[in-house]
Design a protein around this motif. Sequence first.
Motif, PDB file in Angstrom:
ATOM      1  N   MET A  14       0.855  -1.195   0.000  1.00  0.00           N
ATOM      2  CA  MET A  14       0.000   0.000   0.000  1.00  0.00           C
ATOM      3  C   MET A  14       0.889   1.242   0.000  1.00  0.00           C
ATOM      4  O   MET A  14       1.815   1.365   0.791  1.00  0.00           O
ATOM      5  N   VAL A  15       0.622   2.178  -0.892  1.00  0.00           N
ATOM      6  CA  VAL A  15       1.389   3.423  -0.961  1.00  0.00           C
ATOM      7  C   VAL A  15       0.703   4.464  -0.101  1.00  0.00           C
ATOM      8  O   VAL A  15      -0.484   4.730  -0.249  1.00  0.00           O
ATOM      9  N   SER A  16       1.429   5.063   0.816  1.00  0.00           N
ATOM     10  CA  SER A  16       0.828   6.047   1.708  1.00  0.00           C
ATOM     11  C   SER A  16       0.498   7.317   0.960  1.00  0.00           C
ATOM     12  O   SER A  16       1.070   7.620  -0.086  1.00  0.00           O
ATOM     13  N   GLN A  17      -0.411   8.118   1.553  1.00  0.00           N
ATOM     14  CA  GLN A  17      -0.846   9.346   0.912  1.00  0.00           C
ATOM     15  C   GLN A  17       0.322  10.305   0.711  1.00  0.00           C
ATOM     16  O   GLN A  17       0.412  11.004  -0.285  1.00  0.00           O
ATOM     17  N   ARG A  18       1.267  10.332   1.684  1.00  0.00           N
ATOM     18  CA  ARG A  18       2.371  11.285   1.566  1.00  0.00           C
ATOM     19  C   ARG A  18       3.325  10.913   0.433  1.00  0.00           C
ATOM     20  O   ARG A  18       4.124  11.725  -0.006  1.00  0.00           O
ATOM     21  N   ASN A  19       3.239   9.651  -0.020  1.00  0.00           N
ATOM     22  CA  ASN A  19       4.111   9.234  -1.115  1.00  0.00           C
ATOM     23  C   ASN A  19       3.493   9.448  -2.488  1.00  0.00           C
ATOM     24  O   ASN A  19       4.103   9.138  -3.497  1.00  0.00           O
ATOM     25  N   ILE A  20       2.269   9.983  -2.506  1.00  0.00           N
ATOM     26  CA  ILE A  20       1.601  10.202  -3.791  1.00  0.00           C
ATOM     27  C   ILE A  20       2.459  11.085  -4.695  1.00  0.00           C
ATOM     28  O   ILE A  20       2.644  10.811  -5.877  1.00  0.00           O
ATOM     29  N   PHE A  21       3.022  12.137  -4.139  1.00  0.00           N
ATOM     30  CA  PHE A  21       3.744  13.092  -4.966  1.00  0.00           C
ATOM     31  C   PHE A  21       5.081  12.550  -5.456  1.00  0.00           C
ATOM     32  O   PHE A  21       5.670  13.080  -6.367  1.00  0.00           O
ATOM     33  N   ALA A  64     -12.270  -2.296 -17.268  1.00  0.00           N
ATOM     34  CA  ALA A  64     -11.398  -2.947 -16.291  1.00  0.00           C
ATOM     35  C   ALA A  64     -10.573  -1.927 -15.521  1.00  0.00           C
ATOM     36  O   ALA A  64     -10.449  -2.003 -14.294  1.00  0.00           O
ATOM     37  N   VAL A  65     -10.006  -0.951 -16.226  1.00  0.00           N
ATOM     38  CA  VAL A  65      -9.173   0.067 -15.567  1.00  0.00           C
ATOM     39  C   VAL A  65     -10.011   0.931 -14.632  1.00  0.00           C
ATOM     40  O   VAL A  65      -9.633   1.175 -13.472  1.00  0.00           O
ATOM     41  N   LEU A  66     -11.150   1.420 -15.121  1.00  0.00           N
ATOM     42  CA  LEU A  66     -11.997   2.291 -14.303  1.00  0.00           C
ATOM     43  C   LEU A  66     -12.491   1.571 -13.052  1.00  0.00           C
ATOM     44  O   LEU A  66     -12.530   2.155 -11.956  1.00  0.00           O
ATOM     45  N   SER A  67     -12.877   0.317 -13.197  1.00  0.00           N
ATOM     46  CA  SER A  67     -13.390  -0.414 -12.034  1.00  0.00           C
ATOM     47  C   SER A  67     -12.299  -0.629 -10.995  1.00  0.00           C
ATOM     48  O   SER A  67     -12.550  -0.504  -9.786  1.00  0.00           O
ATOM     49  N   LYS A  68     -11.087  -0.944 -11.425  1.00  0.00           N
ATOM     50  CA  LYS A  68      -9.992  -1.132 -10.475  1.00  0.00           C
ATOM     51  C   LYS A  68      -9.643   0.181  -9.772  1.00  0.00           C
ATOM     52  O   LYS A  68      -9.363   0.197  -8.562  1.00  0.00           O
ATOM     53  N   LEU A  69      -9.647   1.278 -10.495  1.00  0.00           N
ATOM     54  CA  LEU A  69      -9.359   2.566  -9.877  1.00  0.00           C
ATOM     55  C   LEU A  69     -10.447   2.956  -8.881  1.00  0.00           C
ATOM     56  O   LEU A  69     -10.158   3.495  -7.803  1.00  0.00           O
ATOM     57  N   ALA A  70     -11.707   2.681  -9.234  1.00  0.00           N
ATOM     58  CA  ALA A  70     -12.814   3.015  -8.337  1.00  0.00           C
ATOM     59  C   ALA A  70     -12.727   2.227  -7.031  1.00  0.00           C
ATOM     60  O   ALA A  70     -13.091   2.730  -5.962  1.00  0.00           O
ATOM     61  N   LEU A  71     -12.237   0.995  -7.114  1.00  0.00           N
ATOM     62  CA  LEU A  71     -12.122   0.147  -5.929  1.00  0.00           C
ATOM     63  C   LEU A  71     -10.839   0.396  -5.142  1.00  0.00           C
ATOM     64  O   LEU A  71     -10.661  -0.146  -4.047  1.00  0.00           O
ATOM     65  N   ASN A  72      -9.947   1.218  -5.698  1.00  0.00           N
ATOM     66  CA  ASN A  72      -8.661   1.505  -5.056  1.00  0.00           C
ATOM     67  C   ASN A  72      -8.400   3.009  -5.072  1.00  0.00           C
ATOM     68  O   ASN A  72      -7.606   3.512  -5.882  1.00  0.00           O
ATOM     69  N   PRO A  73      -9.063   3.762  -4.183  1.00  0.00           N
ATOM     70  CA  PRO A  73      -8.985   5.223  -4.215  1.00  0.00           C
ATOM     71  C   PRO A  73      -7.575   5.792  -4.041  1.00  0.00           C
ATOM     72  O   PRO A  73      -7.256   6.844  -4.602  1.00  0.00           O
ATOM     73  N   THR A  74      -6.724   5.110  -3.263  1.00  0.00           N
ATOM     74  CA  THR A  74      -5.358   5.614  -3.093  1.00  0.00           C
ATOM     75  C   THR A  74      -4.618   5.608  -4.420  1.00  0.00           C
ATOM     76  O   THR A  74      -3.927   6.577  -4.775  1.00  0.00           O
ATOM     77  N   LYS A  75      -4.741   4.526  -5.171  1.00  0.00           N
ATOM     78  CA  LYS A  75      -4.098   4.447  -6.486  1.00  0.00           C
ATOM     79  C   LYS A  75      -4.710   5.479  -7.445  1.00  0.00           C
ATOM     80  O   LYS A  75      -4.013   6.081  -8.265  1.00  0.00           O
ATOM     81  N   GLN A  76      -6.016   5.660  -7.334  1.00  0.00           N
ATOM     82  CA  GLN A  76      -6.689   6.649  -8.174  1.00  0.00           C
ATOM     83  C   GLN A  76      -6.133   8.048  -7.904  1.00  0.00           C
ATOM     84  O   GLN A  76      -5.929   8.825  -8.841  1.00  0.00           O
ATOM     85  N   GLU A 100     -16.193   5.866  -7.760  1.00  0.00           N
ATOM     86  CA  GLU A 100     -16.485   5.014  -6.611  1.00  0.00           C
ATOM     87  C   GLU A 100     -17.437   3.894  -7.022  1.00  0.00           C
ATOM     88  O   GLU A 100     -18.206   4.035  -7.978  1.00  0.00           O
ATOM     89  N   TRP A 101     -17.386   2.782  -6.253  1.00  0.00           N
ATOM     90  CA  TRP A 101     -18.370   1.712  -6.366  1.00  0.00           C
ATOM     91  C   TRP A 101     -19.167   1.678  -5.075  1.00  0.00           C
ATOM     92  O   TRP A 101     -18.588   1.661  -3.987  1.00  0.00           O
ATOM     93  N   HIS A 102     -20.479   1.644  -5.190  1.00  0.00           N
ATOM     94  CA  HIS A 102     -21.324   1.501  -4.009  1.00  0.00           C
ATOM     95  C   HIS A 102     -22.236   0.282  -4.116  1.00  0.00           C
ATOM     96  O   HIS A 102     -23.099   0.074  -3.275  1.00  0.00           O
ATOM     97  N   VAL A 103     -22.032  -0.487  -5.169  1.00  0.00           N
ATOM     98  CA  VAL A 103     -22.722  -1.776  -5.329  1.00  0.00           C
ATOM     99  C   VAL A 103     -21.664  -2.769  -5.802  1.00  0.00           C
ATOM    100  O   VAL A 103     -20.620  -2.376  -6.320  1.00  0.00           O
ATOM    101  N   PRO A 104     -21.896  -4.067  -5.628  1.00  0.00           N
ATOM    102  CA  PRO A 104     -20.917  -5.046  -6.108  1.00  0.00           C
ATOM    103  C   PRO A 104     -20.721  -4.923  -7.623  1.00  0.00           C
ATOM    104  O   PRO A 104     -21.702  -4.867  -8.372  1.00  0.00           O
ATOM    105  N   PRO A 105     -19.477  -4.858  -8.101  1.00  0.00           N
ATOM    106  CA  PRO A 105     -19.242  -4.814  -9.546  1.00  0.00           C
ATOM    107  C   PRO A 105     -19.780  -6.069 -10.216  1.00  0.00           C
ATOM    108  O   PRO A 105     -19.826  -7.139  -9.599  1.00  0.00           O
ATOM    109  N   PRO A 106     -20.207  -5.969 -11.447  1.00  0.00           N
ATOM    110  CA  PRO A 106     -20.739  -7.160 -12.141  1.00  0.00           C
ATOM    111  C   PRO A 106     -19.664  -8.211 -12.364  1.00  0.00           C
ATOM    112  O   PRO A 106     -18.469  -7.894 -12.422  1.00  0.00           O
ATOM    113  N   LYS A 107     -20.087  -9.450 -12.474  1.00  0.00           N
ATOM    114  CA  LYS A 107     -19.159 -10.536 -12.752  1.00  0.00           C
ATOM    115  C   LYS A 107     -18.699 -10.472 -14.206  1.00  0.00           C
ATOM    116  O   LYS A 107     -19.382  -9.925 -15.063  1.00  0.00           O
ATOM    117  N   MET A 108     -17.534 -11.050 -14.449  1.00  0.00           N
ATOM    118  CA  MET A 108     -17.000 -11.094 -15.794  1.00  0.00           C
ATOM    119  C   MET A 108     -17.252 -12.472 -16.398  1.00  0.00           C
ATOM    120  O   MET A 108     -17.311 -13.480 -15.681  1.00  0.00           O
TER     121      MET A 108
END
Length: 513
Positions: A1-8, A333-345, A486-494
């Motif tokens: 996990m990358v900390s917030q201070r390491n974003i820059f 695929a990219v958008l869903s992963k970013l939505a589920l990982n706000p720090t990376k986003q 953001e995701w507020h419901v379970p993402p659909p299955k692939m």
Amino acid sequence: MVSQRNIFYFVRKPIRCFSTKVKNESYSKFDDTNSREGWSTAKPYKSIPGPSKWNIIKRFMLKKKNEPVNLSDIFDQFQKEYGSIFRIKGLFGSKDTVVIRDPKDFEITYRTEGYYPDRRNMDILNYCKKDKYPITFALITEHGENWWSLRQKINSVLLQPQVIKSYTSAVDEVTVDFLRKLHSLRDANHETPPDFLHQLNMWALESVTYITLNRRLGVLEQNPDGDSLKLIHNIKDFLQLFEELQLRPSIWKIYKTSKFVKFQRVTEEMQEIIYKLVDQSVRSLRARSDGQVDHDNKSIFEKFYEIDKYVAMGVVMDSIIGGIDTVSATVYAVLSKLALNPTKQNILRNEILQILPEKDNPLTKEKMINLPYLRACIKEAMRMTPVLPGSSRLAGQDIILKGYQIPKNTNILMYSSLLNNDDQHFSNPNTFMPERWIRTFKKDTNWNAFAFLPFGFGTRSCIGRRLAELEIEILISRMVRNYHMEWHVPPPKMRFSTVNLPQGDIKLRLQEH
């Protein structure tokens, strides 16, 4: 996990996203001593384990009417039962397929593929090919010197980075229009419409036709052209039916089933619509005086038309047919992963802010040069949610895989999606970790570049790679710059068919920055 201070760190410190390419060596340089000297003592081809023909029929064909057939699930089960190499026996006139999942075996297969790499004959595409469209699907179905002659002509345009980058502004124009439409379609919770994937299809179609034909179809407008919408639906039907008729056991060679008849109709309708677009472009070219447009501003169709008019028609058709669902699925695929990982986003957003400090700033080819974290996010999403299940080749010579004799011209399926989420090849495989693609990241001790080649390898790798990457990078950049996702419901299955697509409604929440 990358900390917030390491974003820059990822914004300010010069970093590079390493490529998943591996060195392209000719087969003559590859050391195949093992195959040449060990052939006589290797286990015979017929002893490769695998399901019986009856088992194959039960798994693929004797399902209940509403029970979906998921190739990925079936192959996962076969791998558990038979190991990292197994044989699917040919049925109803088709050849055997040897399925492998070890990247070391991938390398042997690729390195020995020969000067003219070949894949299994796509019988149904050849059967449905019409004289009116002489080279449609030719890069898939042709082989030998005919394929290589065509591929060289196409390489001269589609594999030149500077040629493809020159279309940055065109794709950005379409993308800005798409985001304007998408913004208006959000519901009261700021979530995307349930048919978000269809909206992405329309963006992809508008983008690829603007690049290839220099034409805006208007599919992002309120009342899009009926032919364009029909084309999108036809492409979706085409891919689904292709999977059912070509990738699974099917009796269409013996008896022309209703699905086969539908496939023929869908293929012809799809080609007719694209042919009309191409024909309009041909008439425009003939009506225009020479010298009105400089070379850099010519469409891909026009650049190919100067080389060979039939090649030009074929490239446009194949770019549209092959570039809608694949690009859309990757973006999802990219958008869903970013939505589920706000720090990376947030890390990615800070990188994008360096090139788009204001939302309405234009994207240019110069701005898109150094975006390592963007490309790392795309690679990581493609690893976790691969768009295609793998790649196939006909063995270019007699080789040995896992101690078994594999005779020349055996059909080999390198089912790479089986190992993309395997901790033997990727540490913490279920964690979205774009940093693993940054050059400074310490690689796993068992890292093998052949474990992740989403665009294939060698001279028969994906011809549309650079075009797809340009479209994906621009849309992801704009989405991340404009919205917090953001995701507020379970993402659909692939579900794997010809392309790995989400099943059901997509509700991605888009909060404006």
